[in-house]
Write a protein that holds these residues in place. Structure first.
Motif, PDB file in Angstrom:
ATOM      1  N   GLN A 192       0.827  -1.212   0.000  1.00  0.00           N
ATOM      2  CA  GLN A 192       0.000   0.000   0.000  1.00  0.00           C
ATOM      3  C   GLN A 192       0.862   1.263   0.000  1.00  0.00           C
ATOM      4  O   GLN A 192       0.577   2.210  -0.721  1.00  0.00           O
ATOM      5  CB  GLN A 192      -0.926   0.006   1.226  1.00  0.00           C
ATOM      6  N   VAL A 193       1.903   1.292   0.793  1.00  0.00           N
ATOM      7  CA  VAL A 193       2.676   2.536   0.908  1.00  0.00           C
ATOM      8  C   VAL A 193       3.850   2.620  -0.070  1.00  0.00           C
ATOM      9  O   VAL A 193       4.363   3.705  -0.321  1.00  0.00           O
ATOM     10  CB  VAL A 193       3.177   2.805   2.345  1.00  0.00           C
ATOM     11  N   LEU A 194       4.286   1.479  -0.616  1.00  0.00           N
ATOM     12  CA  LEU A 194       5.413   1.523  -1.548  1.00  0.00           C
ATOM     13  C   LEU A 194       4.954   1.604  -2.998  1.00  0.00           C
ATOM     14  O   LEU A 194       5.676   2.093  -3.865  1.00  0.00           O
ATOM     15  CB  LEU A 194       6.313   0.295  -1.365  1.00  0.00           C
ATOM     16  N   GLY A 195       3.765   1.079  -3.265  1.00  0.00           N
ATOM     17  CA  GLY A 195       3.280   1.040  -4.646  1.00  0.00           C
ATOM     18  C   GLY A 195       2.658   2.356  -5.071  1.00  0.00           C
ATOM     19  O   GLY A 195       2.545   3.297  -4.293  1.00  0.00           O
ATOM     20  N   THR A 196       2.282   2.420  -6.335  1.00  0.00           N
ATOM     21  CA  THR A 196       1.515   3.571  -6.795  1.00  0.00           C
ATOM     22  C   THR A 196       0.057   3.151  -6.878  1.00  0.00           C
ATOM     23  O   THR A 196      -0.265   1.964  -6.917  1.00  0.00           O
ATOM     24  CB  THR A 196       1.995   4.046  -8.175  1.00  0.00           C
ATOM     25  N   ASP A 197      -0.829   4.132  -6.881  1.00  0.00           N
ATOM     26  CA  ASP A 197      -2.263   3.852  -6.852  1.00  0.00           C
ATOM     27  C   ASP A 197      -2.929   4.293  -8.147  1.00  0.00           C
ATOM     28  O   ASP A 197      -2.524   5.286  -8.767  1.00  0.00           O
ATOM     29  CB  ASP A 197      -2.908   4.606  -5.679  1.00  0.00           C
ATOM     30  N   ARG A 198      -3.933   3.558  -8.541  1.00  0.00           N
ATOM     31  CA  ARG A 198      -4.824   3.978  -9.632  1.00  0.00           C
ATOM     32  C   ARG A 198      -6.241   3.913  -9.082  1.00  0.00           C
ATOM     33  O   ARG A 198      -6.856   2.865  -9.042  1.00  0.00           O
ATOM     34  CB  ARG A 198      -4.682   3.043 -10.844  1.00  0.00           C
ATOM     35  N   TYR A 199      -6.723   5.050  -8.642  1.00  0.00           N
ATOM     36  CA  TYR A 199      -8.064   5.075  -8.060  1.00  0.00           C
ATOM     37  C   TYR A 199      -9.090   4.831  -9.160  1.00  0.00           C
ATOM     38  O   TYR A 199      -9.066   5.498 -10.199  1.00  0.00           O
ATOM     39  CB  TYR A 199      -8.308   6.419  -7.377  1.00  0.00           C
ATOM     40  N   PRO A 200      -9.995   3.878  -8.959  1.00  0.00           N
ATOM     41  CA  PRO A 200     -10.919   3.506 -10.036  1.00  0.00           C
ATOM     42  C   PRO A 200     -12.064   4.512 -10.202  1.00  0.00           C
ATOM     43  O   PRO A 200     -12.481   5.150  -9.232  1.00  0.00           O
ATOM     44  CB  PRO A 200     -11.468   2.159  -9.566  1.00  0.00           C
ATOM     45  N   GLU A 201     -12.551   4.645 -11.422  1.00  0.00           N
ATOM     46  CA  GLU A 201     -13.719   5.506 -11.667  1.00  0.00           C
ATOM     47  C   GLU A 201     -14.966   4.688 -11.479  1.00  0.00           C
ATOM     48  O   GLU A 201     -15.323   3.887 -12.335  1.00  0.00           O
ATOM     49  CB  GLU A 201     -13.666   6.069 -13.089  1.00  0.00           C
ATOM     50  N   VAL A 202     -15.622   4.879 -10.363  1.00  0.00           N
ATOM     51  CA  VAL A 202     -16.819   4.112 -10.062  1.00  0.00           C
ATOM     52  C   VAL A 202     -17.947   5.087  -9.747  1.00  0.00           C
ATOM     53  O   VAL A 202     -17.752   6.073  -9.047  1.00  0.00           O
ATOM     54  CB  VAL A 202     -16.575   3.171  -8.854  1.00  0.00           C
ATOM     55  N   ARG A 203     -19.118   4.800 -10.327  1.00  0.00           N
ATOM     56  CA  ARG A 203     -20.305   5.613 -10.053  1.00  0.00           C
ATOM     57  C   ARG A 203     -21.402   4.687  -9.555  1.00  0.00           C
ATOM     58  O   ARG A 203     -21.439   3.518  -9.933  1.00  0.00           O
ATOM     59  CB  ARG A 203     -20.822   6.284 -11.331  1.00  0.00           C
ATOM     60  N   ASP A 204     -22.294   5.230  -8.744  1.00  0.00           N
ATOM     61  CA  ASP A 204     -23.416   4.422  -8.275  1.00  0.00           C
ATOM     62  C   ASP A 204     -24.475   4.269  -9.349  1.00  0.00           C
ATOM     63  O   ASP A 204     -25.329   3.397  -9.277  1.00  0.00           O
ATOM     64  CB  ASP A 204     -24.013   5.040  -7.001  1.00  0.00           C
ATOM     65  N   CYS A 205     -24.477   5.148 -10.362  1.00  0.00           N
ATOM     66  CA  CYS A 205     -25.410   5.029 -11.477  1.00  0.00           C
ATOM     67  C   CYS A 205     -24.790   5.766 -12.656  1.00  0.00           C
ATOM     68  O   CYS A 205     -23.786   6.454 -12.495  1.00  0.00           O
ATOM     69  CB  CYS A 205     -26.768   5.645 -11.116  1.00  0.00           C
ATOM     70  N   GLY A 206     -25.390   5.623 -13.799  1.00  0.00           N
ATOM     71  CA  GLY A 206     -24.823   6.219 -15.007  1.00  0.00           C
ATOM     72  C   GLY A 206     -24.604   7.714 -14.900  1.00  0.00           C
ATOM     73  O   GLY A 206     -23.582   8.240 -15.334  1.00  0.00           O
ATOM     74  N   GLU A 207     -25.578   8.407 -14.299  1.00  0.00           N
ATOM     75  CA  GLU A 207     -25.502   9.867 -14.206  1.00  0.00           C
ATOM     76  C   GLU A 207     -24.825  10.326 -12.919  1.00  0.00           C
ATOM     77  O   GLU A 207     -24.546  11.515 -12.743  1.00  0.00           O
ATOM     78  CB  GLU A 207     -26.922  10.465 -14.244  1.00  0.00           C
ATOM     79  N   CYS A 208     -24.608   9.381 -12.024  1.00  0.00           N
ATOM     80  CA  CYS A 208     -24.067   9.751 -10.705  1.00  0.00           C
ATOM     81  C   CYS A 208     -22.627  10.225 -10.838  1.00  0.00           C
ATOM     82  O   CYS A 208     -21.916   9.819 -11.745  1.00  0.00           O
ATOM     83  CB  CYS A 208     -24.101   8.559  -9.753  1.00  0.00           C
ATOM     84  N   PRO A 209     -22.209  11.087  -9.905  1.00  0.00           N
ATOM     85  CA  PRO A 209     -20.808  11.516  -9.929  1.00  0.00           C
ATOM     86  C   PRO A 209     -19.887  10.357  -9.549  1.00  0.00           C
ATOM     87  O   PRO A 209     -20.316   9.410  -8.896  1.00  0.00           O
ATOM     88  CB  PRO A 209     -20.751  12.615  -8.861  1.00  0.00           C
ATOM     89  N   VAL A 210     -18.637  10.480  -9.960  1.00  0.00           N
ATOM     90  CA  VAL A 210     -17.643   9.481  -9.567  1.00  0.00           C
ATOM     91  C   VAL A 210     -17.496   9.503  -8.049  1.00  0.00           C
ATOM     92  O   VAL A 210     -17.485  10.570  -7.437  1.00  0.00           O
ATOM     93  CB  VAL A 210     -16.288   9.810 -10.231  1.00  0.00           C
TER      94      VAL A 210
END
Ligand SMILES: [Zn+2]
Length: 900
Positions: free
Chosen positions: A493-511
């Motif tokens: 967790q602390v040594l690697g790099t992160d790719r935060y996923p784009e997830v929405r609760d619905c199609g129109e919902c914000p990320v």
């Protein structure tokens, strides 16, 4: 299975222990009733009768003079400690242990609560936890036996956020009940668990807030404490779980490592518009590094509490909120990775800490639609401190009960199985190891990185000879962190790099954005080159027993024309410069590269005093010092001796608090700029350089705190009016240096009409990072970027990039015009920031201004960027010296700081 206190080593059926314990208590009571031994005859430390002593324990109401939760009444931290110590004196179920002094010299303490028998065998119980937590020396079979013999520890932290005062009141009732009551409930909790209560994770704040509250009672002054409720961090005291900068964070780390709790209950309060209490499960996105056992045990304990609250007729119980389990910075960073369940409760707050909240429109408080994550809405229009105390107690008793009821499972599945899984299977990504190349730009950064790993029990190995991994050759001395180890997931967790996923609760919902930050990459923040290696490799490795600064030795002393040299790459140089400044040692910097040394190299005349200062600072940081017999012939500057730094930090402004911590750590000669300073004819009487922390607005400076609401002791933060504002601008025009960080760039822009405009839109749908690291290129010829690499990521959270609108201004660093912008975390709207300027330096009148668009000092994490600040702090007031002058080490300043 937990062990009966009266029959160690022979597990009994679940229902038996409490009966036995009950019998034991009855017997003791009988002895107490018939024996007439007066207290005076008891030996030192002996209690003549537990029951009699228990009877002498006052209730909180008797002790404090009011019921916990009484309107407008708050027990002060020192009184709470006194009460808890009193209970510990009189109860054989309760022990008090001081841990150490806080940042401001208050006492950080813990209260251990369990059955007398468990407290007597505490060392053995701790040993069991330690063995369980170490799968290297414990087999699964042994772990089963240990889980049966031991009891889980329940780490209960009454409060970390000091304005969330209700929980700190509730614990007085909780400890009193556990110390005095004989019931099935208390017997179960005492026999089958050990409670480790931390009455306050931030005692300083507890004192500041409640003392202010009590002091302002019956006055027209504001009841809420206006400044940071921790000397340096304020609310960010809960954002220190990867670097452990503050002493209180280190205490928590020490307690978790000492006792190895299976469950950590952290009591919070929240705003007052939502559910009345939040209990787990959490909502949102999680990381695959987070152990599944930990998450599900937390969901279970939360719902056990929801059930208990419902049974007690409490409504407005919500769950599924808080999208905090991405990097886990907010719930405690490291701690979930040990297998400990992190059980947060968040209770709605009231007005001014202790007064009822009543809805203005008379309607009930909180959401009114029943849903599965809020089964029974709260139907009243009033919410009180007593409600907070009630809800806190029920949720805590339920958490304790769950833990006592499920000890063997928590001990085995969490404490043992979590590290064991990483030891045997490795991390989900399949990463084999991280390699920290022996060749690094910054030895101090490497030291600080390895130190954090060591503090958090990550096993570090060092190569005895060169080796090849994933096709790259590494020299002897390179460090290897293999993922198949008990803390593999944390290290990843602390040594690697992160790719935060784009997830929405619905199609129109914000990320769904991360609750705290989108990345915790320590190597990128500190400036250490670390490679993630996927393929297993052969190397001669040895365990590193303890992490130390890189070994350095001082060169031989050169003659009178010689000089000591320090390369400028390491942020450890900030401490070296401070030490030189403090000792009033003449210090030069080269403005161009020479003989293999880059621009910005420090040149120090080789005196005995200089040698002494450099030797100490070099040993502390691992930054080497070299020597030349003749100082280089290169243009440069001489730093102003004892450069005077002012910090405009902003009252209650967390970035300003962190900047103070950093300056204190590094020994910078600074003062916080106060409103009184503006009564001088010119600010230059006091300061050479003024640093404006991120978060300080024009309004903060001009309007400031209202004297009618905040008395004399906050007068430093009163407004300075338009006249003061003009004085700040004049300070720059007359030759002062002004450095504006993060959101304060806008303040500097307004102050001096700088020719820049914001580069990214404010609209989160169009542009956001959620707190991430973005690529950056540096002009290392510019004095502000001396010693920086050509490119390295910077931290950007919710501040701005900038575009130049005129010819004035030199771009010191900018975001890539093409290619990847995101280095780690999340980035939406990369096109808005491409090619934009970040750090820009300006000449304004006779003065210098540097604007840092990104938060280069954010929580003191992105240390790889620190030199952008320290370079500028000293460069502005420095004097130019030509090549001949540098070679002859001809000072432009006398040691009194005046120019020659
Ligand atoms: Zn909180």
């Amino acid at each position: 299975m937990t062990t009966d206190v009266e029959s160690e080593g022979s597990p009994m059926p679940k229902t038996r222990p409490s009966i036995l314990y009950g019998a034991c208590v009855a017997l003791l009571a009988l002895v107490a009733a018939t024996a007439s031994a007066p207290t005076a005859t008891a030996g030192p430390g002996l209690v003549p009768s537990a029951a009699a002593a228990r009877a002498a324990i006052p209730t909180p109401e008797q002790h404090f003079g009011f019921k916990m939760g009484a309107e407008g009444k708050l027990a002060a931290y020192s009184d709470v400690l006194r009460y808890l110590k009193l209970i510990a004196d009189r109860s054989d179920r309760v022990d008090y242990k001081a841990v150490g002094p806080t940042t401001m010299g208050n006492e950080y303490g813990t209260v251990l609560i369990s059955s007398p028998a468990n407290l007597r065998r505490l060392d053995r119980l701790v040993e069991i936890n330690q063995k369980l937590a170490d799968p290297r020396r414990t087999s699964p079979e042994e772990a089963r036996r240990l889980a049966a013999e031991g009891v889980p520890f329940y780490h209960l932290e009454a409060t970390i956020h000091s304005s969330e005062v209700g929980n700190g009141q509730a614990i007085n009732d909780i400890v009193h009940r556990l110390a005095t009551e004989d019931s099935d409930f208390t017997r179960k909790v005492l026999n089958n668990s050990v409670v480790v209560l931390v009455p306050s994770q931030n005692p300083d704040g507890q004192k500041l807030i409640i003392d202010h509250f009590n002091r302002t009672a019956g006055t027209s002054l504001a009841r809420q404490y206006p400044d940071l409720y921790h000397k340096y961090t304020g609310h960010d005291d809960n954002r220190d779980w990867t670097m452990f900068t503050q002493v209180e964070a280190q205490y928590r780390l020490g307690l978790i490592k000492k006792y190895r709790p299976a469950m950590v209950h952290i009591m919070h309060q929240k705003g007052n518009s939502g559910s009345r209490i939040f209990v787990p499960p959490y909502g949102g996105i999680t990381s695959e590094n987070v152990p599944a056992n930990m998450s599900s045990s937390v969901a279970a304990i939360g719902q056990h509490a929801a059930r208990a609250l419902a049974a007690a007729g409490k409504t407005g119980v919500g769950s599924g909120e808080y999208h905090i389990f991405w990097t886990l910075e907010q719930p405690g960073g490291y701690f979930p990775f040990t297998g400990a369940g992190i059980y947060l409760t968040e209770i709605a707050s009231v007005t001014d800490y202790a007064y009822p909240q009543v809805s203005r429109d008379g309607r009930p408080l909180g959401p009114q639609q029943a849903r599965m994550n809020l089964i029974e809405p709260y139907r009243s229009n009033t919410w009180t401190l007593a409600d907070i105390v009630d809800y806190a107690k029920i949720a805590t008793y339920a958490g304790m009960e769950y833990t006592a009821d499920n000890g063997d499972k928590l001990l085995y599945d969490n404490l043992f199985a979590v590290p064991q899984e990483y030891l045997t299977k490795g991390v989900p990504s399949g990463t084999y190891a991280f390699v920290v190349d022996a060749k690094q730009r910054d030895p101090y950064a490497t030291y600080e990185l390895l130190q954090r790993l060591e503090w958090t029990d990550v096993e570090i190995e060092r190569a005895r000879s060169a080796f090849t991994a994933d096709g790259k050759r590494y020299e002897a001395g390179s460090h290897v962190i293999r993922m198949k180890q008990p803390r593999g997931n944390w290290a990843h967790q602390v040594l690697g790099t992160d790719r935060y996923p784009e997830v929405r609760d619905c199609g129109e919902c914000p990320v769904l954005l991360p609750y705290a930050e989108a990345t915790t990459s320590l190597p990128l923040q500190l400036g250490v080159s670390v490679a993630e290696v996927m393929t297993p490799f052969e190397a001669q490795l040895e365990r590193v027993p303890s992490v130390e600064p890189a070994p350095v030795s001082m060169p031989r002393a050169p003659g009178g024309k010689g000089a000591y040299l320090v390369r400028p790459e390491s942020y450890g140089t900030a401490q070296i410069v401070s030490a030189l400044q403090d000792a009033n040692i003449p210090t030069f910097r080269a403005a161009a590269a020479f003989a293999g040394y880059p621009a910005g190299t420090y040149i120090v005349p080789a005196t005995g005093a200089a040698r002494q200062v450099l030797a100490t600072a070099s040993a502390k940081t691992g930054v080497p010092v070299t020597a030349v017999d003749r100082a280089p012939r290169v243009d440069g500057v001489q730093l102003k001796p004892r450069t005077r730094v002012g910090l405009l930090r902003g009252v209650g402004n967390m970035p300003g608090g962190w900047d103070m911590w950093q300056f204190d750590q590094y020994g910078v000669n600074y003062d916080v700029v106060s409103a009184q300073d503006f009564q001088r004819t010119s600010l230059s009487e006091l300061y050479d350089t003024i640093v404006v922390s991120s978060g300080v607005s024009q309004e903060d400076i001009v309007e400031g705190l209202d004297p009618a609401r905040y008395d004399e002791r906050y007068s430093w933060a009163y407004g300075v009016g338009e006249a003061g504002w003009a004085k700040l601008a004049q300070f720059v025009r007359d030759g002062g240096t002004l450095l504006a960080i993060g959101s304060s760039v806008e303040t500097a822009q307004q102050l001096l009409d700088l020719p820049i405009r914001p580069g990214v839109p404010d609209d989160e749908d169009e542009f956001t990072t959620g707190g991430s690291l973005l690529h950056q290129t540096f002009d290392t010829d510019n004095p502000v970027a001396w010693g920086m690499p050509d490119s390295w990521p910077v931290w950007l959270y919710n501040t701005q990039s900038w575009e130049l609108t005129g010819n004035a201004g030199e771009v010191v660093s900018s975001y890539p015009a093409e290619g990847e912008v995101l280095a780690s975390g999340y980035l939406r709207g990369a096109e808005h920031i491409r090619g934009d300027a970040n750090v820009v330096s300006f000449t304004v009148g006779k003065g210098e201004v540097v604007t840092y668009g990104s938060e280069i000092t954010f929580r003191t994490l992105p240390r790889a960027q620190f030199n952008l600040l320290y370079n500028a702090i000293y460069h502005g007031p420095a004097a130019k010296v030509d090549a001949a002058g540098i070679q002859d080490l001809r000072p432009r300043f006398g040691t009194d700081g005046t120019q020659r």
